[in-house]
Each structure stands twice: as structure tokens, then as C-alpha cells.
Design a protein around this motif. Structure first.
Motif, mmCIF file in Angstrom:
data_model
loop_
_atom_site.group_PDB
_atom_site.id
_atom_site.type_symbol
_atom_site.label_atom_id
_atom_site.label_comp_id
_atom_site.label_asym_id
_atom_site.label_seq_id
_atom_site.Cartn_x
_atom_site.Cartn_y
_atom_site.Cartn_z
ATOM 1 N N PHE A 161 -17.909 -59.403 25.548
ATOM 2 C CA PHE A 161 -17.954 -60.110 26.828
ATOM 3 C C PHE A 161 -17.179 -59.405 27.929
ATOM 4 C CE2 PHE A 161 -18.536 -63.203 23.382
ATOM 5 C CZ PHE A 161 -19.780 -63.712 23.725
ATOM 6 N N THR A 259 -17.316 -66.317 17.252
ATOM 7 C CA THR A 259 -16.988 -66.019 18.644
ATOM 8 C C THR A 259 -15.887 -66.960 19.083
ATOM 9 O OG1 THR A 259 -19.268 -65.372 19.095
ATOM 10 C CG2 THR A 259 -17.915 -65.903 21.003
ATOM 11 N N ARG A 261 -13.671 -67.843 22.442
ATOM 12 C CA ARG A 261 -13.512 -67.555 23.864
ATOM 13 C C ARG A 261 -12.444 -68.455 24.432
ATOM 14 N NH1 ARG A 261 -18.919 -65.927 26.909
ATOM 15 N NH2 ARG A 261 -17.263 -64.982 28.153
ATOM 16 N N CYS A 262 -11.635 -67.857 25.298
ATOM 17 C CA CYS A 262 -10.536 -68.586 25.910
ATOM 18 C C CYS A 262 -10.470 -68.053 27.327
ATOM 19 C CB CYS A 262 -9.266 -68.271 25.125
ATOM 20 S SG CYS A 262 -7.791 -68.992 25.819
ATOM 21 N N TRP A 266 -11.538 -63.006 24.847
ATOM 22 C CA TRP A 266 -12.496 -63.271 23.765
ATOM 23 C C TRP A 266 -12.178 -62.447 22.524
ATOM 24 C CZ3 TRP A 266 -15.246 -58.950 22.223
ATOM 25 C CH2 TRP A 266 -15.270 -57.879 23.131
ATOM 26 N N THR A 268 -14.578 -61.523 18.922
ATOM 27 C CA THR A 268 -15.804 -61.754 18.157
ATOM 28 C C THR A 268 -15.722 -60.976 16.856
ATOM 29 O OG1 THR A 268 -16.944 -59.915 19.262
ATOM 30 C CG2 THR A 268 -17.303 -62.103 20.176
ATOM 31 N N TRP A 289 -12.317 -57.411 20.460
ATOM 32 C CA TRP A 289 -11.568 -58.390 21.239
ATOM 33 C C TRP A 289 -10.991 -57.754 22.493
ATOM 34 C CZ3 TRP A 289 -9.868 -56.142 16.732
ATOM 35 C CH2 TRP A 289 -8.696 -55.368 16.830
#
Ligand code: FES
Ligand SMILES: [Fe+2]
Length: 369
Positions: A161, A259, A261-262, A266, A268, A289
Motif C-alpha cells: 500500500f 493485511t 492497516r492502521c 500497513w 501484509t 510492511w
């Protein structure tokens, strides 16, 4: 390039552990080995679904995977020579183009021979480099020759991402068949017992969990949620003060996608359990990451945590293999083993060529872990 962790082999002596076999799923992509090892003109061997492979990289950068057997008299092609373009058999010098398997030269042919060498093919499998692995497409028996140009399912790819990220890899051989490897991976109830560690969680932290699952094509998803509040690594992610969302998908034949996400951060991972033979398998994890991107030493720390975790699973499976040698009858219980039941039903449907799904909609499962 990410770093590789290799967990100690389960069987350093090389003696075969004869446990029960599993039915294998063909006509799909499996990771054969780390692609960064494919360098220069060196040939490597790997075993996938009971098939011996020889892998390498052409001088134009393309990776290849052939059956490690000369179509003339069966000597392993891996003992031959590779010049970056053609692989030459050590026995009678037949030369093969390794991506197509097409024979280019048969040195023994004389001017009176009518045989057209280029009509002979060694078995070459579609092979694609992605996320640091050489992925090989293994067709079922009688499926005919497959090329990458054919309509094949897409090669699995780890979602990323952001442009900048770190990666790490981990691999461990497991002495059990692929079914036990996979259900061991998705089993929630072993956590507090197998993965007891100060930094993860302790047995006394067992509590009731409710998780939402939904069907996805050839698999199921554990819906996005805030990850277990009792797991230290997830607490670490919370430092950014944004809600943490996790999705875990299982998709046939052998893939677990996670996955986290924050906000803009991210993590994964793609974990695969690949049949090496019908009775043994290998777990491979690739993770990417951008969390703590600027913190030094994050990669060694992530490696330490991941390796220790997988080593715990591996040790348990080595012990389990002792018990499984004698083919005991086993059981799956609700709800903790429900994902395992879905896995077996999905696999059965794939083997029968049906698109039947064991779930008819979202469900909630309850267990204590
Ligand atoms: S066995 Fe390979 S060329 Fe004869
Ligand atoms: Fe585990």
C-alpha cells in the motif's frame, strides 16, 4: 531485498518420515524456492508435489523450471550444463531451451537422420518470479503442455500500500502432509499452548472470542476487526493511535493472506503451505510492511518474532508426525475446527470441479483462545 530466515530442517539425517499422504491439488501456482538464489548459470533443484524440478535463470533474467529429468533417458538435467541460454544434458548432450523445454540440438544426429530435434520437448513448467519467489505452475497429469501464454490463473501477489516498504521471508519444512500443515495454520485453539511466550500471550490469557467469517471465492475471510487485544505485537501497532484493521483470508489451494492497516501504516503477509511430497510440506512466509519504516533493527526484530513463532509450530508438527505415523482416526470439533472443515469441503469441491461453497453466507464462530 528482504532477508531470509530458514528454520532448521525437521529431519537433518534425511531419513524419510512416513506419515499419511494427502490428495494434491494440481493446475495451480506453488512457490518452488527463493528467486534471489537463482543467479548466474547455476542450476538449482527443488521438489514440488512429488515432482523433481531444476530451476535457473536465463541470461535475459527470465526464471525457468523444468522437470529434472531428460526426456531421452531420464538423467537429471540438473547435473548437466547451463550457459545462460541452453541447458545441455550431461549424458548425450541434447540441448534444451529451458523456458519452453524445446530441444534445439541432438549432437548424435547425422546427415542421414530425419529426426527433427525441435519437435522434442523436455517438460518445462510455467515459472514466474514474484515477491521474491519462483512460482511454478504444476499442471495435472494429462493436462498437456502449459505455457505462460496460456490462460492460467494469476500468480499470487502480496498487496503493498505504499512505494516504500520492507520485506522479510521465512521458510520451514514440515514433516506432515499439506492438509495437516494448512489446518495447523488456521487452527485458533493451539495458540495459547503452542505459542506461549512472554512477548506473545500466555495460557492464562485465554478468553472467549467471537470472529466473523464470510465466504470468498475458493476460500473464506475473517472479517476486518481490531486484532486480539491480548497480543503484544498488535499493541505495538497501536502506537499510531489509529484504529487497527486486520483481514485474514484463506484461499485454495494453500494461501493465507493477512493485511493489517492502521491509517497510512500497513503490514501484509502471504503464508503458503506447499506440498513437497504427498506426505510432507513446507511453509513459506513473505511479509511486507511500512510500519516503523524508519526505526532501525525492525527487520531483525520481525525475523526473530516470526522465526520463533514458526519454529513453535514446526516443533509441534514434528511431534504430531510421530503420532500420525500410525494412522490414528482424528476429529474436527466445532467451532474451533470449523475453518478446517471449510478447508476440506473447499478442497473437495475443487477436486470434483464444482463451485460448491461450504458457507452460504457470513457466520460467527465462537471459541476460547
Ligand atoms: S539422457 Fe539426456 S541426452 Fe541422453
Ligand atoms: Fe501456530
Amino acid at each position: 531485498m528482504g532477508q531470509l530466515v530458514t528454520i532448521d530442517p525437521f529431519d537433518p539425517a534425511g531419513a524419510a518420515i512416513a506419515g499419511p499422504t494427502a490428495t494434491l491439488i494440481y493446475d495451480d501456482w506453488y512457490p518452488a524456492m527463493r528467486s534471489e538464489l537463482l543467479r548466474g548459470n547455476k542450476l538449482h533443484t527443488a521438489m514440488l508435489l512429488d515432482l523433481p524440478l531444476v530451476l535457473g535463470r536465463r541470461k535475459d533474467g527470465k526464471v525457468f523450471a523444468m522437470r529434472d529429468s531428460c526426456p531421452h533417458r531420464g538423467i537429471p538435467l540438473s547435473v548437466g550444463w547451463f550457459d545462460g541460454e541452453h541447458l545441455t544434458c550431461r549424458y548425450h548432450g541434447w540441448e534444451f531451451e529451458p523456458c519452453s523445454g524445446q530441444c534445439a540440438t541432438i549432437p548424435s544426429l547425422s546427415s542421414s537422420d530425419k529426426l527433427d530435434a525441435t519437435r522434442i520437448y523436455a517438460t518445462a513448467y510455467p515459472c514466474v518470479e514474484k515477491d521474491g519467489y519462483a512460482w511454478v505452475y504444476i499442471p495435472g497429469a494429462g493436462a498437456g503442455r502449459k505455457t505462460e501464454a496460456a490462460e492460467l490463473p494469476p500468480v499470487p501477489e502480496l498487496p503493498k500500500f505504499s512505494d516504500r516498504y520492507r520485506t522479510a521471508f521465512l521458510t520451514a519444512d514440515l514433516p506432515c502432509n499439506v492438509d495437516h500443515g494448512i489446518i495447523g495454520l488456521m487452527d485458533p485453539a493451539h495458540g495459547p499452548f503452542v505459542h506461549q511466550a512472554w512477548w506473545w500471550r500466555s495460557r492464562s490469557s485465554i478468553r472467549e472470542k467471537t470472529k466473523k467469517f464470510e465466504p470468498i471465492p475458493e476460500g473464506f475471510r475473517m472479517a476486518a476487526h481490531a486484532p486480539s487485544g491480548n497480543s503484544a505485537p498488535y499493541k505495538l501497532l497501536g502506537v499510531y493511535g489509529e484504529p487497527v484493521e486486520t483481514t485474514i483470508d484463506f484461499v485454495l489451494p494453500n494461501r493465507r493472506w493477512e493485511t493489517i492497516r492502521c491509517g497510512p501504516k500497513w503490514f501484509t503477509s502471504l503464508t503458503t503451505v506447499t506440498p513437497v511430497t504427498a506426505s510432507t510440506c513446507r511453509i513459506d512466509v513473505v511479509a511486507a510492511w511500512n510500519v516503523f519504516y524508519n526505526v532501525p533493527f525492525v527487520t531483525p526484530i520481525a525475523k526473530f518474532f516470526g522465526a520463533k513463532f514458526v519454529r513453535q509450530d514446526q516443533v509441534t508438527m514434528i511431534q504430531q508426525a510421530e503420532g500420525l505415523k500410525h494412522n490414528p482416526s482424528l476429529m474436527l470439533i466445532d467451532d474451533a475446527d470449523k475453518p478446517a472443515k471449510w478447508y476440506f469441503a473447499l478442497k473437495q469441491a475443487r477436486l470434483e470441479g464444482s463451485d460448491k461453497h461450504p458457507m452460504d453466507g457470513p457466520v460467527e464462530l465462537h471459541w476460547r483462545s
